[in-house]
Motif scaffolding. Structure first.
Motif, mmCIF file in Angstrom:
data_model
loop_
_atom_site.group_PDB
_atom_site.id
_atom_site.type_symbol
_atom_site.label_atom_id
_atom_site.label_comp_id
_atom_site.label_asym_id
_atom_site.label_seq_id
_atom_site.Cartn_x
_atom_site.Cartn_y
_atom_site.Cartn_z
ATOM 1 N N UNK A 47 81.102 38.692 -3.539
ATOM 2 C CA UNK A 47 80.399 39.660 -2.330
ATOM 3 C C UNK A 47 80.386 38.703 -1.101
ATOM 4 N N UNK A 48 80.101 39.466 -0.093
ATOM 5 C CA UNK A 48 79.956 38.822 1.466
ATOM 6 C C UNK A 48 78.853 37.727 1.486
ATOM 7 N N UNK A 49 77.915 37.774 0.495
ATOM 8 C CA UNK A 49 76.979 36.736 0.552
ATOM 9 C C UNK A 49 76.525 36.095 -0.719
ATOM 10 N N UNK A 97 76.771 33.520 4.181
ATOM 11 C CA UNK A 97 77.213 34.755 4.356
ATOM 12 C C UNK A 97 78.466 34.322 5.097
ATOM 13 N N UNK A 98 79.662 35.429 4.909
ATOM 14 C CA UNK A 98 80.929 35.108 5.823
ATOM 15 C C UNK A 98 80.474 35.408 7.082
ATOM 16 N N UNK A 99 80.986 34.854 8.249
ATOM 17 C CA UNK A 99 80.881 34.856 9.439
ATOM 18 C C UNK A 99 81.189 36.394 9.994
ATOM 19 N N UNK A 100 82.354 36.747 9.837
ATOM 20 C CA UNK A 100 82.741 37.993 10.164
ATOM 21 C C UNK A 100 81.934 39.189 9.470
ATOM 22 N N UNK A 101 81.597 39.044 8.217
ATOM 23 C CA UNK A 101 80.861 39.867 7.577
ATOM 24 C C UNK A 101 79.291 40.236 8.454
ATOM 25 N N UNK A 102 78.787 38.856 8.538
ATOM 26 C CA UNK A 102 77.651 38.929 9.382
ATOM 27 C C UNK A 102 77.691 39.486 10.846
ATOM 28 N N UNK A 117 76.687 13.041 4.185
ATOM 29 C CA UNK A 117 78.088 13.576 4.024
ATOM 30 C C UNK A 117 78.100 14.804 4.403
ATOM 31 N N UNK A 118 79.575 15.409 4.813
ATOM 32 C CA UNK A 118 79.641 16.740 5.258
ATOM 33 C C UNK A 118 80.237 17.776 4.429
ATOM 34 N N UNK A 119 79.946 18.862 4.300
ATOM 35 C CA UNK A 119 80.734 19.924 3.425
ATOM 36 C C UNK A 119 82.156 20.286 3.850
ATOM 37 N N UNK A 120 82.641 21.118 3.505
ATOM 38 C CA UNK A 120 84.041 21.311 3.867
ATOM 39 C C UNK A 120 84.039 22.304 5.426
ATOM 40 N N UNK A 171 84.913 30.233 5.122
ATOM 41 C CA UNK A 171 85.715 30.464 3.911
ATOM 42 C C UNK A 171 84.622 30.524 2.648
ATOM 43 N N UNK A 172 84.227 31.558 2.242
ATOM 44 C CA UNK A 172 83.216 31.782 1.161
ATOM 45 C C UNK A 172 83.680 31.105 -0.215
ATOM 46 N N UNK A 173 84.846 31.454 -0.393
ATOM 47 C CA UNK A 173 85.177 30.783 -1.726
ATOM 48 C C UNK A 173 85.347 29.190 -1.689
ATOM 49 N N UNK A 174 85.793 28.681 -0.566
ATOM 50 C CA UNK A 174 85.711 27.134 -0.612
ATOM 51 C C UNK A 174 84.211 26.765 -0.564
ATOM 52 N N UNK A 175 83.586 27.416 0.377
ATOM 53 C CA UNK A 175 82.140 26.716 0.214
ATOM 54 C C UNK A 175 81.236 27.126 -0.908
#
Length: 128
Positions: free
Chosen positions: A33-35, A48-53, A113-116, A12-16
């Protein structure tokens, strides 16, 4: 060679992007963008989005689920007190608490800590 960037392949690019920009406080000029690239001191953090990569490389990859012990992103702070304050700040803004700050036998005060998406962030200092 020198490390130019550390990259995350994300769901989830937007969330990250929002997390690393608004919570962690890294600067980016991401425009959807995708990255995405973030300034992180002498190194960049890229996403980078997983699907895009996978589409770009014509490959399928396996990804960890949940909290991820595959790697960490380590942030250095100037003092032990700064570690404690930053840990509390990140958790209060939505980072997942993993390991509260503690002073290690080798002299580093460190917390996690951990990211989303479950990637581990180390917040540490060797300065008392």
């Amino acid at each position: 060679m020198k490390i130019d960037a550390v990259g995350l392949f994300v769901n989830d690019m937007e969330r990250m992007v929002a997390f690393y920009r608004d919570v962690v406080g890294l600067k980016t000029n991401w425009n959807g963008d995708a990255d995405a690239a973030f300034e992180a001191g002498g190194c960049r953090l890229i996403m980078y989005g997983r699907r895009d990569f996978e589409n770009m490389t014509a490959q399928t990859y396996g990804y960890p689920k949940g909290r991820n012990g595959t790697m960490e992103i380590a942030f250095a702070l100037p003092s032990y007190g700064a570690v404690d304050a930053e840990y509390e700040r990140l958790v209060s803004l939505g980072a997942e608490a993993v390991f509260p700050p503690a002073t290690m036998p080798w002299g580093q005060r460190t917390g996690y800590v951990a990211d989303p998406e479950g990637n581990l962030l180390e917040i540490g200092s060797f300065g008392g």
